[in-house]
Write a protein that holds these residues in place. Sequence first.
Motif, PDB file in Angstrom:
ATOM      1  N   UNK A   1       0.044  -1.128   0.606  1.00 18.62           N
ATOM      2  CA  UNK A   1       0.446  -1.133  -0.119  1.00 18.62           C
ATOM      3  C   UNK A   1      -0.464  -1.853  -1.707  1.00 18.62           C
ATOM      4  N   UNK A   2      -1.211  -2.932  -0.917  1.00 19.80           N
ATOM      5  CA  UNK A   2      -2.108  -3.357  -1.832  1.00 19.80           C
ATOM      6  C   UNK A   2      -3.721  -2.363  -2.386  1.00 19.80           C
ATOM      7  N   UNK A   3      -3.624  -1.485  -1.524  1.00 22.50           N
ATOM      8  CA  UNK A   3      -4.333  -0.376  -2.037  1.00 22.50           C
ATOM      9  C   UNK A   3      -4.169   0.713  -3.126  1.00 22.50           C
ATOM     10  N   UNK A   4      -2.686   0.778  -3.564  1.00 18.74           N
ATOM     11  CA  UNK A   4      -1.458   1.725  -4.334  1.00 18.74           C
ATOM     12  C   UNK A   4      -1.634   0.768  -5.202  1.00 18.74           C
ATOM     13  N   UNK A   5      -1.196  -0.835  -5.460  1.00 25.62           N
ATOM     14  CA  UNK A   5      -0.966  -1.445  -6.263  1.00 25.62           C
ATOM     15  C   UNK A   5       0.708  -1.187  -5.789  1.00 25.62           C
ATOM     16  N   UNK A   6       1.030  -1.782  -5.264  1.00 30.76           N
ATOM     17  CA  UNK A   6       2.300  -1.676  -4.696  1.00 30.76           C
ATOM     18  C   UNK A   6       3.512  -0.567  -5.483  1.00 30.76           C
TER      19      UNK A   6
ATOM     20  N   UNK B   1       1.538   5.963  -1.792  1.00 32.73           N
ATOM     21  CA  UNK B   1       1.890   5.345  -0.633  1.00 32.73           C
ATOM     22  C   UNK B   1       2.276   6.169   0.197  1.00 32.73           C
ATOM     23  N   UNK B   2       3.514   7.073  -0.165  1.00 32.12           N
ATOM     24  CA  UNK B   2       4.471   8.211   0.635  1.00 32.12           C
ATOM     25  C   UNK B   2       4.159   9.369  -0.006  1.00 32.12           C
ATOM     26  N   UNK B   3       2.423   9.288  -0.818  1.00 31.34           N
ATOM     27  CA  UNK B   3       2.665  11.041  -1.518  1.00 31.34           C
ATOM     28  C   UNK B   3       2.184  12.032   0.112  1.00 31.34           C
ATOM     29  N   UNK B   4       1.339  11.131   0.714  1.00 34.95           N
ATOM     30  CA  UNK B   4       0.560  12.464   2.026  1.00 34.95           C
ATOM     31  C   UNK B   4       2.352  12.472   2.378  1.00 34.95           C
ATOM     32  N   UNK B   5       2.827  12.445   2.564  1.00 33.95           N
ATOM     33  CA  UNK B   5       4.299  12.588   3.579  1.00 33.95           C
ATOM     34  C   UNK B   5       5.034  13.831   2.885  1.00 33.95           C
ATOM     35  N   UNK B   6       4.350  14.252   1.589  1.00 35.10           N
ATOM     36  CA  UNK B   6       5.312  15.069   0.644  1.00 35.10           C
ATOM     37  C   UNK B   6       4.890  16.425   0.958  1.00 35.10           C
ATOM     38  N   UNK B   7       5.680  17.368   1.234  1.00 36.89           N
ATOM     39  CA  UNK B   7       5.526  18.745   1.468  1.00 36.89           C
ATOM     40  C   UNK B   7       5.221  19.723  -0.252  1.00 36.89           C
ATOM     41  N   UNK B   8       4.243  20.458   0.355  1.00 36.25           N
ATOM     42  CA  UNK B   8       3.282  20.984  -1.285  1.00 36.25           C
ATOM     43  C   UNK B   8       3.880  21.938  -1.265  1.00 36.25           C
TER      44      UNK B   8
END
Length: 90
Positions: free
Chosen positions: A73-78, A83-90
Amino acid sequence: MSITYIITIAAALIIIARLLTFRRRAGRYRPGVALTAWLIIVATTCAVIFGPPATANGRLIIAALMVVLAIGLNRTGGNVAHLIRPLRRQ
């Protein structure tokens, strides 16, 4: 009070503070992401209030997950959406 419980409390405070101080700026409101952020706040609060599990391995796992979530969360600025973008289907 064990060191893992102190680490859990510190990570929870960082997570909650980061999510509560997030500003969308010009981004659009997404109800699913807002609900996810709210659930993260509730889960971290419950982990601190109800205390760590009875087993040493459980305490270590909870502390490690909280630290990883706080760092993410600190790396994404909260921004939970990032944060959950890699979990989405493309």
